[in-house]
Scaffold this motif. Sequence first.
Motif, PDB file in Angstrom:
ATOM      1  N   SER A 178       6.517  11.222  -1.439  1.00 65.07           N
ATOM      2  CA  SER A 178       6.915  11.778  -0.136  1.00 65.07           C
ATOM      3  C   SER A 178       5.761  11.760   0.855  1.00 65.07           C
ATOM      4  O   SER A 178       4.600  11.831   0.479  1.00 65.07           O
ATOM      5  CB  SER A 178       7.394  13.224  -0.296  1.00 65.07           C
ATOM      6  OG  SER A 178       8.593  13.266  -1.012  1.00 65.07           O
ATOM      7  N   GLY A 179       6.116  11.700   2.102  1.00 68.00           N
ATOM      8  CA  GLY A 179       5.116  11.777   3.160  1.00 68.00           C
ATOM      9  C   GLY A 179       4.697  10.430   3.706  1.00 68.00           C
ATOM     10  O   GLY A 179       4.000  10.357   4.720  1.00 68.00           O
ATOM     11  N   GLY A 180       5.105   9.353   3.045  1.00 63.81           N
ATOM     12  CA  GLY A 180       4.800   8.020   3.545  1.00 63.81           C
ATOM     13  C   GLY A 180       3.322   7.724   3.610  1.00 63.81           C
ATOM     14  O   GLY A 180       2.527   8.247   2.850  1.00 63.81           O
ATOM     15  N   GLY A 181       2.972   6.892   4.551  1.00 65.02           N
ATOM     16  CA  GLY A 181       1.581   6.486   4.717  1.00 65.02           C
ATOM     17  C   GLY A 181       1.203   5.366   3.773  1.00 65.02           C
ATOM     18  O   GLY A 181       2.005   4.907   2.956  1.00 65.02           O
ATOM     19  N   THR A 182      -0.014   4.931   3.893  1.00 66.99           N
ATOM     20  CA  THR A 182      -0.535   3.892   3.015  1.00 66.99           C
ATOM     21  C   THR A 182      -1.648   4.478   2.162  1.00 66.99           C
ATOM     22  O   THR A 182      -2.327   5.433   2.559  1.00 66.99           O
ATOM     23  CB  THR A 182      -1.034   2.677   3.820  1.00 66.99           C
ATOM     24  OG1 THR A 182      -2.035   3.107   4.742  1.00 66.99           O
ATOM     25  CG2 THR A 182       0.117   2.017   4.579  1.00 66.99           C
ATOM     26  N   TRP A 183      -1.833   3.902   0.994  1.00 69.38           N
ATOM     27  CA  TRP A 183      -2.693   4.469  -0.031  1.00 69.38           C
ATOM     28  C   TRP A 183      -3.722   3.452  -0.513  1.00 69.38           C
ATOM     29  O   TRP A 183      -3.446   2.257  -0.604  1.00 69.38           O
ATOM     30  CB  TRP A 183      -1.845   4.938  -1.214  1.00 69.38           C
ATOM     31  CG  TRP A 183      -0.887   6.029  -0.830  1.00 69.38           C
ATOM     32  CD1 TRP A 183       0.315   5.885  -0.200  1.00 69.38           C
ATOM     33  CD2 TRP A 183      -1.063   7.426  -1.029  1.00 69.38           C
ATOM     34  NE1 TRP A 183       0.900   7.107   0.003  1.00 69.38           N
ATOM     35  CE2 TRP A 183       0.082   8.074  -0.503  1.00 69.38           C
ATOM     36  CE3 TRP A 183      -2.062   8.193  -1.619  1.00 69.38           C
ATOM     37  CZ2 TRP A 183       0.250   9.453  -0.546  1.00 69.38           C
ATOM     38  CZ3 TRP A 183      -1.897   9.569  -1.659  1.00 69.38           C
ATOM     39  CH2 TRP A 183      -0.754  10.185  -1.131  1.00 69.38           C
ATOM     40  N   LYS A 184      -4.912   3.964  -0.875  1.00 68.12           N
ATOM     41  CA  LYS A 184      -5.978   3.145  -1.445  1.00 68.12           C
ATOM     42  C   LYS A 184      -6.082   3.320  -2.950  1.00 68.12           C
ATOM     43  O   LYS A 184      -6.528   2.411  -3.646  1.00 68.12           O
ATOM     44  CB  LYS A 184      -7.317   3.519  -0.814  1.00 68.12           C
ATOM     45  CG  LYS A 184      -7.414   3.150   0.634  1.00 68.12           C
ATOM     46  CD  LYS A 184      -8.619   3.692   1.371  1.00 68.12           C
ATOM     47  CE  LYS A 184      -9.929   3.730   0.703  1.00 68.12           C
ATOM     48  NZ  LYS A 184     -11.050   4.070   1.608  1.00 68.12           N
ATOM     49  N   ALA A 185      -5.708   4.513  -3.430  1.00 69.25           N
ATOM     50  CA  ALA A 185      -5.829   4.808  -4.858  1.00 69.25           C
ATOM     51  C   ALA A 185      -4.788   5.842  -5.238  1.00 69.25           C
ATOM     52  O   ALA A 185      -4.388   6.663  -4.413  1.00 69.25           O
ATOM     53  CB  ALA A 185      -7.231   5.337  -5.180  1.00 69.25           C
ATOM     54  N   VAL A 186      -4.354   5.795  -6.496  1.00 66.19           N
ATOM     55  CA  VAL A 186      -3.454   6.808  -7.031  1.00 66.19           C
ATOM     56  C   VAL A 186      -3.665   6.859  -8.536  1.00 66.19           C
ATOM     57  O   VAL A 186      -3.968   5.849  -9.166  1.00 66.19           O
ATOM     58  CB  VAL A 186      -1.974   6.515  -6.671  1.00 66.19           C
ATOM     59  CG1 VAL A 186      -1.453   5.280  -7.369  1.00 66.19           C
ATOM     60  CG2 VAL A 186      -1.089   7.713  -6.938  1.00 66.19           C
ATOM     61  N   THR A 187      -3.555   8.061  -9.097  1.00 66.74           N
ATOM     62  CA  THR A 187      -3.709   8.213 -10.535  1.00 66.74           C
ATOM     63  C   THR A 187      -2.739   9.270 -11.052  1.00 66.74           C
ATOM     64  O   THR A 187      -2.462  10.256 -10.377  1.00 66.74           O
ATOM     65  CB  THR A 187      -5.163   8.576 -10.914  1.00 66.74           C
ATOM     66  OG1 THR A 187      -5.304   8.549 -12.325  1.00 66.74           O
ATOM     67  CG2 THR A 187      -5.573   9.919 -10.375  1.00 66.74           C
ATOM     68  N   ALA A 188      -2.202   9.023 -12.236  1.00 68.93           N
ATOM     69  CA  ALA A 188      -1.295   9.959 -12.901  1.00 68.93           C
ATOM     70  C   ALA A 188      -2.091  10.708 -13.962  1.00 68.93           C
ATOM     71  O   ALA A 188      -2.782  10.103 -14.775  1.00 68.93           O
ATOM     72  CB  ALA A 188      -0.148   9.198 -13.561  1.00 68.93           C
TER      73      ALA A 188
ATOM     74  N   ASN B 292       0.798  -1.238   0.000  1.00 73.03           N
ATOM     75  CA  ASN B 292       0.000   0.000   0.000  1.00 73.03           C
ATOM     76  C   ASN B 292       0.826   1.282   0.000  1.00 73.03           C
ATOM     77  O   ASN B 292       0.314   2.344   0.361  1.00 73.03           O
ATOM     78  CB  ASN B 292      -1.021   0.009   1.140  1.00 73.03           C
ATOM     79  CG  ASN B 292      -2.014  -1.111   1.001  1.00 73.03           C
ATOM     80  OD1 ASN B 292      -2.498  -1.394  -0.089  1.00 73.03           O
ATOM     81  ND2 ASN B 292      -2.306  -1.787   2.097  1.00 73.03           N
ATOM     82  N   THR B 293       2.087   1.209  -0.412  1.00 76.26           N
ATOM     83  CA  THR B 293       2.904   2.407  -0.561  1.00 76.26           C
ATOM     84  C   THR B 293       2.768   2.919  -1.991  1.00 76.26           C
ATOM     85  O   THR B 293       2.639   2.138  -2.932  1.00 76.26           O
ATOM     86  CB  THR B 293       4.388   2.128  -0.232  1.00 76.26           C
ATOM     87  OG1 THR B 293       4.835   1.018  -1.016  1.00 76.26           O
ATOM     88  CG2 THR B 293       4.570   1.817   1.247  1.00 76.26           C
ATOM     89  N   ALA B 294       2.769   4.251  -2.149  1.00 71.19           N
ATOM     90  CA  ALA B 294       2.573   4.881  -3.457  1.00 71.19           C
ATOM     91  C   ALA B 294       3.906   5.263  -4.089  1.00 71.19           C
ATOM     92  O   ALA B 294       4.825   5.718  -3.406  1.00 71.19           O
ATOM     93  CB  ALA B 294       1.691   6.113  -3.322  1.00 71.19           C
TER      94      ALA B 294
ATOM     95  N   LYS C 247      -5.329   8.377   0.486  1.00 74.98           N
ATOM     96  CA  LYS C 247      -4.649   7.611   1.529  1.00 74.98           C
ATOM     97  C   LYS C 247      -5.647   6.675   2.219  1.00 74.98           C
ATOM     98  O   LYS C 247      -6.861   6.819   2.068  1.00 74.98           O
ATOM     99  CB  LYS C 247      -4.001   8.549   2.551  1.00 74.98           C
ATOM    100  CG  LYS C 247      -2.712   9.183   2.028  1.00 74.98           C
ATOM    101  CD  LYS C 247      -1.934   9.813   3.163  1.00 74.98           C
ATOM    102  CE  LYS C 247      -0.533  10.146   2.686  1.00 74.98           C
ATOM    103  NZ  LYS C 247       0.314  10.614   3.791  1.00 74.98           N
ATOM    104  N   SER C 248      -5.122   5.743   2.994  1.00 69.60           N
ATOM    105  CA  SER C 248      -5.961   4.758   3.685  1.00 69.60           C
ATOM    106  C   SER C 248      -6.914   5.390   4.687  1.00 69.60           C
ATOM    107  O   SER C 248      -7.926   4.791   5.039  1.00 69.60           O
ATOM    108  CB  SER C 248      -5.083   3.718   4.382  1.00 69.60           C
ATOM    109  OG  SER C 248      -4.363   3.000   3.396  1.00 69.60           O
ATOM    110  N   ASP C 249      -6.617   6.615   5.132  1.00 70.23           N
ATOM    111  CA  ASP C 249      -7.529   7.318   6.050  1.00 70.23           C
ATOM    112  C   ASP C 249      -8.596   8.124   5.294  1.00 70.23           C
ATOM    113  O   ASP C 249      -9.279   8.956   5.870  1.00 70.23           O
ATOM    114  CB  ASP C 249      -6.759   8.209   7.020  1.00 70.23           C
ATOM    115  CG  ASP C 249      -6.018   9.352   6.318  1.00 70.23           C
ATOM    116  OD1 ASP C 249      -6.124   9.500   5.072  1.00 70.23           O
ATOM    117  OD2 ASP C 249      -5.320  10.112   7.025  1.00 70.23           O
TER     118      ASP C 249
END
Length: 174
Positions: A134-144, A106-108, A153-155
């Motif tokens: 940058s910024g870390g955390g876990t991710w649910k979705a990302v798009t370019a 779950n890292t972006a 993010k997961s939150d």
Amino acid sequence: LIRADTLHCWGNNGNGQLGDNTMTQRLVPTAVNGAGTWKTISAGEQHTCGIKSDDTGYCWGYNFSGQVGDGTSGNTRLVPTVLNGGGTWKVVDPGTQHSCGIKSDNTAYCWGWNTNGQVGDNSTTQRFVPTAVSGGGTWKAVTAGNSQSCGIKSDDTLWCWGANGNGPVGDNST
């Protein structure tokens, strides 16, 4: 199109984005080169990315800015090329001249053209390999996108970065 777990693409192929080892336009679904079965596929402007059934990430096509993510730039990839650094992927999304994805932990990550900071690594340096956002955390979705990227993010917080000339980052600024 994924048919019986095999990948087929069609249309303009001027930069090898169909992955059939040619630059020939295809008017009907044409098998993408390479063995294995596929789970997902996503087409960008002139490059394509996908995830095989073993969760390995691949991109192919136009690679002027390193958006294929294989550690190179300036060369067209006519067949699926594994993302540098290995690992397993949940999402790989090609944009215009950069790509982003989420690994199985779950890292972006983003890579490619970065003139406007769209890779999200707090720089404007072009990246030829998947580079952690940058910024870390876990991710649910990302798009370019074109010159920016966004993710959730997961939150459930929404984050955008990159070019902001007309306010697409959404932070009440331009």
